[in-house]
Design a protein around this motif. Sequence first.
Motif, PDB file in Angstrom:
ATOM      1  N   ARG A   1       0.824  -1.201   0.000  1.00 50.37           N
ATOM      2  CA  ARG A   1       0.000   0.000   0.000  1.00 50.37           C
ATOM      3  C   ARG A   1       0.864   1.259   0.000  1.00 50.37           C
ATOM      4  N   SER A   2       1.911   1.287   0.796  1.00 52.68           N
ATOM      5  CA  SER A   2       2.768   2.476   0.834  1.00 52.68           C
ATOM      6  C   SER A   2       3.490   2.666  -0.499  1.00 52.68           C
ATOM      7  N   GLN A   3       3.858   1.577  -1.157  1.00 54.40           N
ATOM      8  CA  GLN A   3       4.472   1.693  -2.484  1.00 54.40           C
ATOM      9  C   GLN A   3       3.452   2.183  -3.509  1.00 54.40           C
ATOM     10  N   TRP A   4       2.202   1.681  -3.416  1.00 51.80           N
ATOM     11  CA  TRP A   4       1.135   2.167  -4.299  1.00 51.80           C
ATOM     12  C   TRP A   4       0.973   3.664  -4.120  1.00 51.80           C
ATOM     13  N   GLN A   5       0.981   4.112  -2.871  1.00 55.74           N
ATOM     14  CA  GLN A   5       0.774   5.530  -2.582  1.00 55.74           C
ATOM     15  C   GLN A   5       1.886   6.376  -3.196  1.00 55.74           C
ATOM     16  N   VAL A   6       3.124   5.922  -3.081  1.00 60.68           N
ATOM     17  CA  VAL A   6       4.246   6.656  -3.684  1.00 60.68           C
ATOM     18  C   VAL A   6       4.086   6.707  -5.197  1.00 60.68           C
ATOM     19  N   LEU A   7       3.736   5.595  -5.814  1.00 56.49           N
ATOM     20  CA  LEU A   7       3.547   5.570  -7.274  1.00 56.49           C
ATOM     21  C   LEU A   7       2.431   6.529  -7.698  1.00 56.49           C
ATOM     22  N   ALA A   8       1.329   6.524  -6.963  1.00 56.31           N
ATOM     23  CA  ALA A   8       0.192   7.390  -7.309  1.00 56.31           C
ATOM     24  C   ALA A   8       0.564   8.867  -7.190  1.00 56.31           C
ATOM     25  N   TYR A   9       1.230   9.243  -6.109  1.00 58.63           N
ATOM     26  CA  TYR A   9       1.627  10.636  -5.931  1.00 58.63           C
ATOM     27  C   TYR A   9       2.689  11.031  -6.953  1.00 58.63           C
ATOM     28  N   LEU A  10       3.605  10.134  -7.238  1.00 62.33           N
ATOM     29  CA  LEU A  10       4.642  10.434  -8.212  1.00 62.33           C
ATOM     30  C   LEU A  10       4.050  10.603  -9.612  1.00 62.33           C
ATOM     31  N   ALA A  11       3.031   9.832  -9.935  1.00 60.02           N
ATOM     32  CA  ALA A  11       2.375   9.967 -11.241  1.00 60.02           C
ATOM     33  C   ALA A  11       1.790  11.372 -11.404  1.00 60.02           C
TER      34      ALA A  11
ATOM     35  N   ASN B   1       3.090  14.019  -9.817  1.00 64.17           N
ATOM     36  CA  ASN B   1       4.162  14.991  -9.543  1.00 64.17           C
ATOM     37  C   ASN B   1       5.485  14.514 -10.127  1.00 64.17           C
ATOM     38  N   GLU B   2       5.441  14.047 -11.348  1.00 69.14           N
ATOM     39  CA  GLU B   2       6.622  13.499 -12.021  1.00 69.14           C
ATOM     40  C   GLU B   2       7.783  14.502 -11.984  1.00 69.14           C
ATOM     41  N   GLY B   3       8.961  14.037 -11.606  1.00 70.56           N
ATOM     42  CA  GLY B   3      10.143  14.882 -11.569  1.00 70.56           C
ATOM     43  C   GLY B   3      10.347  15.614 -10.255  1.00 70.56           C
TER      44      GLY B   3
ATOM     45  N   GLN C   1      12.906  14.017  -3.819  1.00 66.79           N
ATOM     46  CA  GLN C   1      12.470  13.109  -2.766  1.00 66.79           C
ATOM     47  C   GLN C   1      11.892  13.818  -1.557  1.00 66.79           C
ATOM     48  N   SER C   2      12.537  14.891  -1.097  1.00 70.15           N
ATOM     49  CA  SER C   2      12.024  15.557   0.107  1.00 70.15           C
ATOM     50  C   SER C   2      10.683  16.229  -0.169  1.00 70.15           C
ATOM     51  N   GLY C   3      10.479  16.716  -1.378  1.00 67.02           N
ATOM     52  CA  GLY C   3       9.184  17.296  -1.742  1.00 67.02           C
ATOM     53  C   GLY C   3       8.095  16.243  -1.751  1.00 67.02           C
ATOM     54  N   LEU C   4       8.405  15.062  -2.256  1.00 69.28           N
ATOM     55  CA  LEU C   4       7.436  13.968  -2.268  1.00 69.28           C
ATOM     56  C   LEU C   4       7.147  13.498  -0.843  1.00 69.28           C
ATOM     57  N   ALA C   5       8.173  13.425  -0.010  1.00 72.82           N
ATOM     58  CA  ALA C   5       7.964  13.031   1.390  1.00 72.82           C
ATOM     59  C   ALA C   5       7.026  14.020   2.079  1.00 72.82           C
ATOM     60  N   GLU C   6       7.194  15.298   1.787  1.00 77.47           N
ATOM     61  CA  GLU C   6       6.326  16.316   2.370  1.00 77.47           C
ATOM     62  C   GLU C   6       4.881  16.134   1.897  1.00 77.47           C
ATOM     63  N   LEU C   7       4.689  15.890   0.611  1.00 75.26           N
ATOM     64  CA  LEU C   7       3.340  15.659   0.080  1.00 75.26           C
ATOM     65  C   LEU C   7       2.679  14.451   0.738  1.00 75.26           C
TER      66      LEU C   7
ATOM     67  N   GLU D   1       3.403  13.301   3.634  1.00 74.53           N
ATOM     68  CA  GLU D   1       3.441  13.481   5.084  1.00 74.53           C
ATOM     69  C   GLU D   1       4.119  12.307   5.780  1.00 74.53           C
ATOM     70  N   ILE D   2       5.280  11.933   5.231  1.00 79.43           N
ATOM     71  CA  ILE D   2       6.104  10.898   5.853  1.00 79.43           C
ATOM     72  C   ILE D   2       7.531  11.435   5.957  1.00 79.43           C
ATOM     73  N   GLU D   3       8.331  10.798   6.787  1.00 80.75           N
ATOM     74  CA  GLU D   3       9.719  11.210   6.963  1.00 80.75           C
ATOM     75  C   GLU D   3      10.522  10.906   5.693  1.00 80.75           C
ATOM     76  N   PRO D   4      11.458  11.769   5.330  1.00 80.18           N
ATOM     77  CA  PRO D   4      12.265  11.526   4.136  1.00 80.18           C
ATOM     78  C   PRO D   4      12.987  10.180   4.139  1.00 80.18           C
ATOM     79  N   ILE D   5      13.452   9.722   5.303  1.00 79.39           N
ATOM     80  CA  ILE D   5      14.150   8.436   5.364  1.00 79.39           C
ATOM     81  C   ILE D   5      13.189   7.285   5.066  1.00 79.39           C
ATOM     82  N   THR D   6      11.927   7.425   5.499  1.00 80.02           N
ATOM     83  CA  THR D   6      10.913   6.407   5.211  1.00 80.02           C
ATOM     84  C   THR D   6      10.667   6.345   3.705  1.00 80.02           C
ATOM     85  N   LEU D   7      10.525   7.512   3.084  1.00 79.57           N
ATOM     86  CA  LEU D   7      10.329   7.546   1.634  1.00 79.57           C
ATOM     87  C   LEU D   7      11.546   6.973   0.918  1.00 79.57           C
ATOM     88  N   CYS D   8      12.728   7.275   1.402  1.00 83.36           N
ATOM     89  CA  CYS D   8      13.956   6.777   0.771  1.00 83.36           C
ATOM     90  C   CYS D   8      13.948   5.254   0.699  1.00 83.36           C
ATOM     91  N   ARG D   9      13.531   4.611   1.778  1.00 85.92           N
ATOM     92  CA  ARG D   9      13.475   3.141   1.791  1.00 85.92           C
ATOM     93  C   ARG D   9      12.453   2.615   0.787  1.00 85.92           C
TER      94      ARG D   9
END
Length: 171
Positions: A44-54, A56-58, A61-67, A69-77
């Motif tokens: 589910r968390s991977q689905w969420q990243v894919l959906a948000y990235l679709a 906000n392409e380009g 990472q820190s901007g996506l983490a902010e969108l 609402e997760i920690e940048p290190i969590t998004l990095c993993r």
Amino acid sequence: MELKSPPPHSAMPASPTLGFLLHEVARLLKRRFEQNARGSGPTRSQWQVLAYLAQNEGIHQSGLAELLEIEPITLCRIVDKLEAQGLIKRHPHPSDRRLWLLHLTRAARPQLVQLRKLGAITRAEALAGVSEADVERLLRTLLQLKANLADACVSPIAGEKLAREKRASNG
């Protein structure tokens, strides 16, 4: 529209507050989506990243983490795993070596189609028995609530307002 009673095992009070009910609906939507998506690949968390990235392409990472609402290190993993699966590609920022820009790969596109199908199935289950007019009214109401709260979040908090009013009336 007649509301169905929650099942007896539900922890919901007899007359739920708006916040409690919204939280419960969101929790159940998430749970049902996870059930529907089980075995389809990403978490589910991977689905969420894919959906948000679709949407906000380009983005970096820190901007996506902010969108999200997760920690940048969590998004990095999560991004590390999606990159290993060939669904995301990191590109260096053209002027800032510290930043990585995220892009979906071609392999991610069929996953997004699957994501949308699973989302449509889950929404249909959630909205079973709700008229189209009620769905439209619900969406308009939720959009208004979102706008109200977004505006309120940039205004002084209630405690500060009350303290100012108290000082003004005592002064």
